[in-house]
Design a protein around this motif. Structure first.
Motif, PDB file in Angstrom:
ATOM      1  N   VAL B 386       0.794  -1.237   0.000  1.00 12.40           N
ATOM      2  CA  VAL B 386       0.000   0.000   0.000  1.00 12.40           C
ATOM      3  C   VAL B 386       0.822   1.280   0.000  1.00 12.40           C
ATOM      4  O   VAL B 386       0.252   2.364  -0.077  1.00 12.40           O
ATOM      5  CB  VAL B 386      -0.981   0.041   1.196  1.00 12.40           C
ATOM      6  CG1 VAL B 386      -2.065  -0.988   1.012  1.00 12.40           C
ATOM      7  CG2 VAL B 386      -0.250  -0.110   2.497  1.00 12.40           C
ATOM      8  N   THR B 389      -0.028   4.781  -1.962  1.00 17.02           N
ATOM      9  CA  THR B 389      -1.376   4.613  -2.509  1.00 17.02           C
ATOM     10  C   THR B 389      -2.356   5.435  -1.680  1.00 17.02           C
ATOM     11  O   THR B 389      -1.989   6.068  -0.698  1.00 17.02           O
ATOM     12  CB  THR B 389      -1.840   3.157  -2.422  1.00 17.02           C
ATOM     13  OG1 THR B 389      -2.079   2.843  -1.048  1.00 17.02           O
ATOM     14  CG2 THR B 389      -0.807   2.223  -2.981  1.00 17.02           C
ATOM     15  N   TYR B 391      -4.381   4.326   0.347  1.00 21.77           N
ATOM     16  CA  TYR B 391      -4.453   3.827   1.722  1.00 21.77           C
ATOM     17  C   TYR B 391      -3.645   4.762   2.627  1.00 21.77           C
ATOM     18  O   TYR B 391      -4.044   5.082   3.745  1.00 21.77           O
ATOM     19  CB  TYR B 391      -3.898   2.406   1.773  1.00 21.77           C
ATOM     20  CG  TYR B 391      -4.109   1.682   3.087  1.00 21.77           C
ATOM     21  CD1 TYR B 391      -5.265   0.963   3.326  1.00 21.77           C
ATOM     22  CD2 TYR B 391      -3.128   1.702   4.076  1.00 21.77           C
ATOM     23  CE1 TYR B 391      -5.453   0.286   4.526  1.00 21.77           C
ATOM     24  CE2 TYR B 391      -3.305   1.032   5.277  1.00 21.77           C
ATOM     25  CZ  TYR B 391      -4.471   0.325   5.491  1.00 21.77           C
ATOM     26  OH  TYR B 391      -4.647  -0.345   6.681  1.00 21.77           O
ATOM     27  N   GLN B 449     -10.034   1.787   0.917  1.00 21.08           N
ATOM     28  CA  GLN B 449     -10.329   0.753  -0.060  1.00 21.08           C
ATOM     29  C   GLN B 449      -9.680   1.061  -1.403  1.00 21.08           C
ATOM     30  O   GLN B 449      -9.123   0.173  -2.062  1.00 21.08           O
ATOM     31  CB  GLN B 449     -11.838   0.614  -0.204  1.00 21.08           C
ATOM     32  CG  GLN B 449     -12.195  -0.628  -0.964  1.00 21.08           C
ATOM     33  CD  GLN B 449     -13.687  -0.763  -1.202  1.00 21.08           C
ATOM     34  OE1 GLN B 449     -14.480   0.061  -0.739  1.00 21.08           O
ATOM     35  NE2 GLN B 449     -14.067  -1.787  -1.928  1.00 21.08           N
ATOM     36  N   GLY B 451      -6.932   2.505  -2.020  1.00 16.48           N
ATOM     37  CA  GLY B 451      -5.520   2.152  -2.002  1.00 16.48           C
ATOM     38  C   GLY B 451      -5.308   0.653  -2.036  1.00 16.48           C
ATOM     39  O   GLY B 451      -4.464   0.144  -2.784  1.00 16.48           O
ATOM     40  N   LEU B 452      -6.086  -0.069  -1.246  1.00 16.94           N
ATOM     41  CA  LEU B 452      -5.923  -1.520  -1.214  1.00 16.94           C
ATOM     42  C   LEU B 452      -6.182  -2.124  -2.589  1.00 16.94           C
ATOM     43  O   LEU B 452      -5.532  -3.065  -3.011  1.00 16.94           O
ATOM     44  CB  LEU B 452      -6.891  -2.131  -0.196  1.00 16.94           C
ATOM     45  CG  LEU B 452      -6.562  -1.855   1.270  1.00 16.94           C
ATOM     46  CD1 LEU B 452      -7.717  -2.251   2.168  1.00 16.94           C
ATOM     47  CD2 LEU B 452      -5.304  -2.607   1.676  1.00 16.94           C
ATOM     48  N   GLN B 453      -7.158  -1.528  -3.307  1.00 18.21           N
ATOM     49  CA  GLN B 453      -7.545  -2.090  -4.597  1.00 18.21           C
ATOM     50  C   GLN B 453      -6.594  -1.740  -5.733  1.00 18.21           C
ATOM     51  O   GLN B 453      -6.638  -2.367  -6.787  1.00 18.21           O
ATOM     52  CB  GLN B 453      -8.946  -1.600  -4.958  1.00 18.21           C
ATOM     53  CG  GLN B 453     -10.033  -2.091  -4.031  1.00 18.21           C
ATOM     54  CD  GLN B 453     -10.443  -3.521  -4.342  1.00 18.21           C
ATOM     55  OE1 GLN B 453     -10.287  -3.977  -5.457  1.00 18.21           O
ATOM     56  NE2 GLN B 453     -10.938  -4.225  -3.339  1.00 18.21           N
ATOM     57  N   GLY B 454      -5.778  -0.717  -5.551  1.00 21.88           N
ATOM     58  CA  GLY B 454      -4.799  -0.448  -6.600  1.00 21.88           C
ATOM     59  C   GLY B 454      -4.713   0.977  -7.096  1.00 21.88           C
ATOM     60  O   GLY B 454      -4.146   1.217  -8.159  1.00 21.88           O
ATOM     61  N   MET B 455      -5.246   1.944  -6.366  1.00 19.48           N
ATOM     62  CA  MET B 455      -5.114   3.326  -6.841  1.00 19.48           C
ATOM     63  C   MET B 455      -3.915   3.996  -6.177  1.00 19.48           C
ATOM     64  O   MET B 455      -3.853   4.127  -4.967  1.00 19.48           O
ATOM     65  CB  MET B 455      -6.383   4.123  -6.519  1.00 19.48           C
ATOM     66  CG  MET B 455      -6.282   5.558  -6.991  1.00 19.48           C
ATOM     67  SD  MET B 455      -7.866   6.376  -7.108  1.00 19.48           S
ATOM     68  CE  MET B 455      -7.350   8.094  -7.110  1.00 19.48           C
ATOM     69  N   PRO B 456      -2.942   4.431  -6.998  1.00 22.11           N
ATOM     70  CA  PRO B 456      -1.790   5.118  -6.427  1.00 22.11           C
ATOM     71  C   PRO B 456      -2.172   6.533  -6.021  1.00 22.11           C
ATOM     72  O   PRO B 456      -3.192   7.055  -6.457  1.00 22.11           O
ATOM     73  CB  PRO B 456      -0.783   5.144  -7.572  1.00 22.11           C
ATOM     74  CG  PRO B 456      -1.622   5.126  -8.796  1.00 22.11           C
ATOM     75  CD  PRO B 456      -2.852   4.342  -8.459  1.00 22.11           C
ATOM     76  N   ARG B 457      -1.349   7.159  -5.191  1.00 24.19           N
ATOM     77  CA  ARG B 457      -1.629   8.533  -4.787  1.00 24.19           C
ATOM     78  C   ARG B 457      -0.937   9.503  -5.753  1.00 24.19           C
ATOM     79  O   ARG B 457      -0.180   9.084  -6.629  1.00 24.19           O
ATOM     80  CB  ARG B 457      -1.177   8.794  -3.359  1.00 24.19           C
ATOM     81  CG  ARG B 457       0.329   8.765  -3.179  1.00 24.19           C
ATOM     82  CD  ARG B 457       0.705   8.829  -1.731  1.00 24.19           C
ATOM     83  NE  ARG B 457       0.751  10.204  -1.245  1.00 24.19           N
ATOM     84  CZ  ARG B 457       1.529  10.609  -0.239  1.00 24.19           C
ATOM     85  NH1 ARG B 457       2.310   9.746   0.370  1.00 24.19           N
ATOM     86  NH2 ARG B 457       1.528  11.861   0.154  1.00 24.19           N
TER      87      ARG B 457
END
Ligand code: HEM
Ligand SMILES: [Cu+2]
Ligand SMILES: [Cu+2]
Lengths: 346, 555
Positions: B386, B389, B391, B449, B451-457
């Motif tokens: 994470v 992300t 998260y 959620q 972040g956990l699923q795959g969205m970067p920051r």
């Protein structure tokens, strides 16, 4: 807290909280698909932490809520609450319990880290003691131990040496960061791919097959080693479904070793801010069956033999990325010149 | 002049202002050396920057309502993202919590007439407006775009002029914080009234003391890192340039050696505010005074050894990853002690639901979430997934928004009567609280959620599958933006026309409530003598609310 908290009520609350937390930890569904051998390890760790966190959450928030309701000031009552300076046994208990929890988590995380192969890459300086004999991983190993890879990126490998460090003498002394094979592994990975991050694309080179692509293709069930570096700024290679991430650092080497466990197409994301179009630095990893993978290799070798540039542009899956990036071509800096640099032995 | 000839700083002369009890409004706009004026200057300036940083956040969330980059240009997005983070940390939380509350309260709480070095104090404040101006001026050159962390090489090649402005701005703020820290340490150690025992020092002062020690150790390292970066950008050095034998990871060590402790710099004073607000509004003595005081110091000490947890996916060898996992997990223990102590303080109390108390309770419940997610991040194998992300964005906004902003609001509702002599409106205060509480959860909870699923920051465009959740966050951000309105109206209106507060509207027991509201210049006619502890509520069945409390000061 003046009475011993051993009443029936506390007991029931304890049981309910435990059951709820276990349920949450087993059913949260927060994480995406698991596609690597490391993924279940990470997910179990997360699920356990989530369960513990949920229990603590219920206990603390529950206490806050109960106190806030129970001890609100009765209307017209202007007296103070009871005077209470502390309660030594209670303070010991609530220091000890979190301490035990974090010690437990610490130990468990070291174990997971070890099983993910976290200890391997740092031994990079010993690379020269393991000649890079090209040995396939031993048959008969259970899948878990088949993440066989050398302890270091093969410094004799032309593409990796030229990309990462022109001075290959120095390459021996550089530490290598990332997640690697289990420490006992001495074998070379089944598939080695050199990964270069640049604004705003990933380039994947297959040194054994002389291929360069914009998407990562790997076979399922085989050990894969990614040798990662960056051309311009820091990028970060994230494979969410594999639960793996490693920064691509200009001037440093890093690597990821893993085994994919499921065929399919999954996202690859750049996780480190690398410029304006950082958000568009996305591509895919395609996990093939071993046969499909061979076929893909053959087809693309033929295509790229003709013209490196055309091959990249002609890769239909690559199209979306390059189309997306065409307007920013200047900023991207991918050109034939640079690709040649990456492939001096082409 | 040689060293020996430098005259010792004279203590502020009492007679000069003896005839004058209060400052005129325009004196708040001058180089005033009264700690109370400086405290309010800090608070108002910080709030101004908070609004600017908030507008940037709203712009970012508007952009993120859709997956494409269609509202603002991606470079502008990055500039907003960078300056939002920088402003919120360096020009909102640190100046308001340490500079604002610290300056206003520490001398009053220890029974001093002013800070130890009043002129230094004013200088420390007046470094802030130019710092803010420099930061905003960077937008004329494209705006710094490399994130508040400004990792090279990105920060060296993107908008170099703006980046240099950014560096100078942070160096100014850092200097201010070093000057302020020295002042706080000396004030607390040397100017406490003799009648106050160390175990009668209010917990807020313990927190500021710990914070100042930490700032003094860590800030120079940040300054060093930034100056090297400035040299790389402008003068051709190559400390961090990989193509000239520089090392990009070195910067990260220098940066995080300061910036992780900076998280505690932000949160410790807030913890101090909590320890003052909760006892007063629940009419309870604080539970575990010593544990709270010592845990502040423990957090500082351990906090200096956890910085690498920001670099788990960067260039960190395995031993480092593990060492810093362990040290990070250890910090959870003293933090937990504080939380449990506040919860236990509520037990057996007579809780009054003032706006200040609501925000304190809100902080408590939010910080539990932020703290628990923080523990998960301390563990390498999971952090690797994470890191960088949403998260993380969720986690640190729970800690920083929930942990700090709620605390600052609680502090303002609590001490506003002392600062201005007038009460704030409770109805507006409650509307403000409800909007803030709902808005914060709506904005930041779903980000876990994502972040956990795959969205970067730090992205202006993202995979369309994340759009629905992002829209929820954006709605939350609008609620938060609206929540500022009742607060601003309340402050302005109450300051001008609020109900008169009296010296001690909450019937609190710390020393600042023993003087007038607002306190006179020089704080007291005659310095107070401490006759009881700061949190002796309900001791010996004493002091029902309706009666006047036995005077803390025997004048
Ligand atoms: C008004 C409510 C707020 C909203 C809607 C908001 C929203 C955001 C967004 C969208 C980002 C960009 C995240 C990314 O791309 O990494 C961000 C970053 C950040 N925010 Fe906030 N924020 C708010 C308040 C705050 C507050 C009060 C603080 C601190 C006290 C804060 C500290 C930060 C920091 C440190 C960053 C990271 C910037 C960077 O990575 O350079 N935010 N915020
Ligand atoms: Cu990138
Ligand atoms: Cu990126």
């Amino acid at each position: 807290m003046s009475q011993v908290p051993a009443s029936l009520l506390t007991l029931i609350a304890g049981i309910v909280i435990t059951l709820l937390s276990v349920w949450v930890s087993l059913n949260h569904g927060l994480l995406p698909e698991q596609v690597s051998e490391q993924a279940p390890l990470v997910d179990n760790l997360f699920s356990i932490m989530l369960g513990i966190a949920f229990a603590l959450f219920l206990v603390v928030q529950g206490a806050i809520l109960i106190f806030v309701i129970k001890y609100r000031r009765p209307p017209g009552d202007d007296t103070d609450g009871v005077f209470l300076e502390g309660n030594f046994p209670l303070e010991i208990v609530w220091t000890a319990i979190p301490a035990l929890i974090v010690i437990g988590l610490g130990i468990y995380s070291v174990d997971v880290y070890q099983r993910m192969g976290g200890f391997a890459p740092s031994t990079g300086m010993m690379a020269h003691s393991h000649p890079s004999a090209h040995v396939a991983h031993q048959p008969g190993h259970p899948p878990g131990s088949a993440i066989a890879a050398p302890l270091v990126a093969d410094a004799a490998d032309p593409a990796s040496a030229s990309v990462m460090d022109p001075d290959s003498e120095k390459a021996y002394k550089l530490p290598i960061y990332g997640f690697g094979a289990p420490p006992e592994a001495k074998n070379k990975a089944d598939v080695t791919v050199n990964v270069v991050g640049l604004q705003y694309a990933w380039l994947f080179t297959y040194p054994d097959d002389g291929l360069t692509t914009g998407e990562l293709h790997i076979p399922v069930g085989k050990s894969v080693q990614l040798n990662i570096t960056a051309q311009d700024v820091i990028h970060s290679l994230w494979l969410p479904q594999f639960r793996l991430k490693q920064d691509a650092l200009p001037g440093e080497k890093s690597q990821l070793n893993f085994v994919a466990t499921k065929t399919g197409t999954y996202p690859i994301v750049c996780a480190e801010l690398c410029g304006s179009y950082h958000g568009s630095m996305r591509t895919q990893v395609i996990v093939h069956t071993p046969e499909d993978y061979q076929q893909w290799l053959e087809e693309n070798k033929v295509a790229q033999a003709n013209s490196l540039n055309q091959a990249i542009a002609a890769n239909p899956a690559e199209m979306s990325v390059s189309e997306f990036l065409t307007p920013y071509g200047e900023e991207m800096g991918i050109n034939a010149e640079m690709l040649k640099q990456l492939h001096p032995h082409q | 002049m040689t060293q020996a000839q430098i005259p010792v700083q004279n203590p502020p002369v009492i007679e000069s202002s003896a005839h004058k009890k209060a400052w005129k409004w325009y004196e708040y706009f001058t180089f005033n050396i009264d700690h109370k004026v400086i405290g309010i200057q800090y608070l108002v300036t910080a709030f101004f920057f908070y609004l600017i940083g908030g507008l940037m956040a709203v712009a970012m969330r508007t952009e993120l309502a859709t997956a494409d980059s269609d509202f603002i240009d991606p470079s502008l997005y990055n500039a907003f993202m960078t300056n939002h983070g920088t402003i919120m940390i360096f020009l909102w939380i640190v100046p308001s919590a340490i500079g604002g509350f610290g300056n206003f309260l520490v001398p009053l709480m220890v029974g001093a007439r002013d800070m130890a070095f009043p002129r230094l104090n004013a200088i420390a404040f007046w470094l802030n407006p130019p710092a803010g101006a420099l930061l905003l001026a960077s937008f004329l050159f494209g705006g710094a775009q490399a994130g508040w962390t400004s990792y090279p090489p990105l920060s060296e090649i993107t908008a170099p002029t703006a980046q240099s402005f950014w560096i100078l701005s942070i160096v100014l703020v850092g200097t201010s914080s070093i000057l302020g820290s020295i002042n706080f340490i000396v004030t607390t150690l040397k100017m406490k009234v003799p009648s106050m025992r160390w175990d009668q020092l209010p917990l807020f002062c313990w927190a500021i003391l710990a914070t100042s020690l930490l700032a003094l150790v860590s800030t120079p390292v940040l300054a060093a890192g930034l100056v090297l970066l400035l040299f790389d950008i402008n003068f051709g050095t190559s400390f961090f340039k990989p193509d000239a034998n520089g090392n990009v990871v070195l910067y990260q060590h220098l940066f995080w050696f300061y910036s992780h402790p900076a998280v505690y710099l932000m949160i410790l004073p807030i913890f101090g505010i909590m320890s003052e607000v909760i006892p007063v509004h629940s009419r309870k003595s604080i539970f575990g005074y010593k544990a709270i005081a010592y845990s502040s110091l423990a957090i500082c000490l351990v906090g200096l050894f956890v910085w690498v947890h920001h670099m788990f996916t960067s260039g960190t060898p395995p031993w480092m990853r593990l060492f810093f996992t362990i040290s990070t997990l250890i910090v959870a223990v003293p933090t937990g002690i504080k939380i449990f102590s506040w919860v236990a303080t509520l037990w057996g109390g007579k809780i009054r639901y003032t706006s200040a108390m609501l925000f304190a309770l809100g902080l408590l419940s939010m910080f539990v979430i932020g703290g628990l997610s923080g523990v998960t991040l301390g563990v390498v194998p999971f952090d690797v997934h994470v890191h960088d992300t949403y998260y993380i964005v969720a986690h640190f906004h729970y800690v920083l928004f929930g942990g700090s902003v709620f605390g600052i609001y609680a502090g303002i509702y609590h001490w506003f009567p002392k600062m201005t002599g007038r009460m704030m409106n409770e109805t507006l205060g409650k509307i403000h609280f409800v909007l803030t509480f709902i808005g914060t959860h709506l904005t930041f909870l779903p980000m876990h959620q994502l972040g956990l699923q795959g969205m970067p920051r730090r992205v202006a465009m993202y995979d369309p599958q994340f759009e629905p959740i992002n829209q929820l966050c954006t709605i939350g951000a609008y609620v938060l933006a609206i929540s500022v309105i009742p607060f601003t109206v309340n402050v302005i209106w109450s300051w001008i026309a609020g109900e008169k507060a009296g010296d001690n509207p909450w019937k609190a027991m710390t020393l600042e409530w023993t003087t007038e509201s607002p306190p006179i210049i020089e704080n007291w006619e005659i310095l107070p003598v401490v006759t009881h502890g700061p949190y002796d509520y309900g001791l010996n069945g004493r002091s029902p609310m309706s009666e006047e409390r036995p005077p803390a000061s025997v004048s």
